[in-house]
Design an enzyme around this catalytic site. Structure first.
Site, PDB file in Angstrom:
ATOM      1  N   ASP A  82      28.020  36.671  40.667  1.00 34.84           N
ATOM      2  CA  ASP A  82      27.447  36.731  39.335  1.00 34.84           C
ATOM      3  C   ASP A  82      28.008  35.566  38.525  1.00 34.84           C
ATOM      4  OD1 ASP A  82      29.993  37.427  38.463  1.00 34.84           O
ATOM      5  OD2 ASP A  82      29.454  39.473  37.889  1.00 34.84           O
ATOM      6  N   ARG A 101      26.616  47.729  30.000  1.00 38.20           N
ATOM      7  CA  ARG A 101      27.418  46.606  29.522  1.00 38.20           C
ATOM      8  C   ARG A 101      26.528  45.660  28.715  1.00 38.20           C
ATOM      9  NH1 ARG A 101      31.137  42.656  33.282  1.00 38.20           N
ATOM     10  NH2 ARG A 101      29.186  42.313  34.406  1.00 38.20           N
TER      11      ARG A 101
END
Length: 547
Positions: free
Chosen positions: A446, A166
């Site tokens: 996160d 990603r």
């Protein structure tokens, strides 16, 4: 310096990655696509201004023929047919080794939300991925002395998870690399270096260059990525269609353009994923100007809320109609070693979540910790006899515009405020210290959860929300009350982590950043843009936030 591209960050130790040929390749991507990224980011700001003025997200009239069309995406590569359990984590060597050997079907190596974008993290991550693709990655833990390796050294082939990467979102710049004096988009550096060094090697090993694309808000952004893929494959002589990308549907505008996003990427698509935490953050951001859309406590905005059910159902129906994977969301829980009862309760939440996903029609799911892989696999194995359930249509789904923007119900409490403060400040402290993947209160947090925390506090404060305390008394949140709560929670954090850890950490800058973002007159689009200014080691000429 390579033509008009200049590397301002340290290069020692990264010679394998920062080669002249690789940098020329990145420069070609930047020259062609960076102006389009700037234009797309401007379009985002213009659309948000219209939402602030009262416009509501809706399906596009000009693309109705695409939604109604009888088209499908390209056939799925063999090593992506079965994605029932995917694990995610940052691009550090220990994480990469453990994740690839974890028993998950797929590992998404993350240069974005779980990776604080220091130069060492991003370029060191590229070097680790380079060696991982070649099964030569090793790591010696300096604290424990333990040796980690992908190859056990006995010559036997090990089944490793399929690797996906990603890159950063379109909005995030990379100040350590400039083109014509301006910081380049971080996403083009992440994609370009990984693709240049590894695409041919991955194909030779029977896999391919596979990606996750974050934070997209429209099919025009998907079109940009598709053009990047075409140019990259053509320049390196890689067959078109070798790249496959799963798009995270983690913004509210993108939920209205799922068909169009798949259509733009149909030669390179690997489906859609429900990025649930960023999606909640995007809901707040989209309706930031409107008091009718003020959310309840973060803990109450789960997958059973009607607007979340509608969004995931539409992902599944759209993907299956287009013959591609519909991936479920993250289980952020981590095993609780010192409390068996709490651990059992947490694991039951994971089990129920994954059972709900597979029964709803998802073809796979995410976990944040290897200890959850068995639970997720058990749930999917029980209801997924084949590699996926793409063949199962979901034609009964009718998630209209009203369903996608239905305001979640629940209560707003002082404890919810305190939880936002605790999580937001502690996560930011870790992020500013270079760690983007942080265990807090038995969850792996996160950037997405920190975004929800500070955006929700901003929303409550901006619209004068009343928060109920433990005695049932409701009080409107004020700046003074927020400041007092932050003082109290920081004192509790200092007591819990110890004075030495607290005083040597970056809790002061984290507090300042969290409080500023929570009390600004306007909601900042991304906290990582403001936080990046505090971790970059350069101040490039012409450096500006791209968003």
């Amino acid at each position: 310096m390579v033509e008009d591209l200049e590397v301002l960050g340290p290069t020692e130790g990264y010679e394998t990655i920062l080669t002249p040929h690789a940098l020329r390749f990145v420069a070609s991507l930047v020259a062609e696509h960076a102006p389009r990224i700037d234009a797309l980011l401007l379009r985002r700001r213009e659309l948000r201004a219209r939402y602030d003025a009262g416009q509501r997200p809706d399906f596009l009239a000009e693309t109705a023929d695409i939604r109604a069309g009888d088209w499908t995406v390209a056939p799925i590569p063999a090593d992506l047919l079965d994605r029932r359990v995917e694990i995610t984590g940052p691009v550090d060597p220990k994480m990469i080794i453990n994740a690839l050997r974890s028993g998950a079907n797929v590992f998404m190596a993350d240069c974005e939300d779980s990776c604080a974008p220091t130069w060492a993290n991003e370029i060191g991550g590229q070097l680790a991925l380079y060696h991982a693709v070649r099964r030569a990655l090793t790591f010696d833990d300096p604290i424990t002395g333990k040796h980690y390796a992908l190859d056990d050294g006995d010559g036997a082939e090990r089944r490793l998870a399929t690797l996906m990467v990603r890159p950063r979102g379109l909005h995030l710049p990379e100040h350590h690399v400039t083109f014509e004096g301006r910081p380049i988009p971080g996403c083009l550096l992440d994609f370009g270096l990984y693709f240049f060094h590894n695409a041919a090697e991955l194909l030779a090993r029977g896999s391919g260059p596979y990606f996750y694309l974050p934070k997209l808000e429209s099919h025009l952004e998907a079109r940009l990525w598709n053009d990047v893929f075409i140019r990259a494959q053509d320049r390196l002589g890689i067959p078109r269609g070798s790249i496959r990308a799963t798009v995270l549907i983690e913004t509210l505008p993108a939920a209205f353009e799922m068909d169009e996003i798949l259509y733009e990427l149909r030669e390179h698509s690997a489906g859609l994923n429900c990025g649930r935490w960023d999606y909640i953050f995007s809901f707040i951001k989209t309706f930031r100007a409107h008091p009718a859309f003020v959310l309840p406590d973060r803990a109450q905005v789960g997958m059973t809320q009607p607007f979340m059910r509608a969004y995931t159902a539409r992902v599944i129906e759209t993907c299956h109609r287009r013959r591609i994977h519909a991936m479920g969301g993250m289980a952020a829980q981590i095993p609780i070693k010192d409390d068996p009862q709490a651990n059992r309760a947490a694991m039951e939440k994971v089990r129920a979540d994954k059972l709900r996903e597979v029964q709803a029609g998802h073809d796979g799911t995410w976990v944040a910790h290897p200890g959850l892989i068995g639970i997720a696999r058990e749930a999917f194995d029980a209801h997924l006899p084949g590699p996926n359930q793409i063949d199962v249509p979901r034609d009964h789904v009718r998630a209209d515009a009203a369903a996608l923007v239905a305001v979640p119900e629940g209560t707003r409490t002082e404890e919810g405020l305190r939880q936002n403060v605790r999580v937001g400040i502690q996560y930011l402290e870790a992020w500013l210290s270079g760690n983007g993947c942080v265990p807090l209160y038995s969850l792996m947090e996160d950037a997405a959860t920190a975004e929800i925390s500070r955006a929700q506090v901003w929303q409550w404060l901006a619209h004068g929300a009343a928060l109920t305390d433990e005695h049932g008394v409701a009080r409107v949140l004020t700046r003074e009350r927020l400041h007092a709560v932050i003082d109290e929670e920081l004192a509790a954090i200092r007591q819990r982590v110890g004075a030495d850890r607290f005083d040597s950490g970056r809790f002061g800058p984290a507090r300042e950043l969290f409080e500023r973002l929570s009390t600004d007159d306007e909601l900042e689009d991304f906290l990582t843009l403001a936080a990046y200014e505090q971790i970059t080691t350069v101040r490039a000429p012409g450096a500006t936030n791209h968003e």
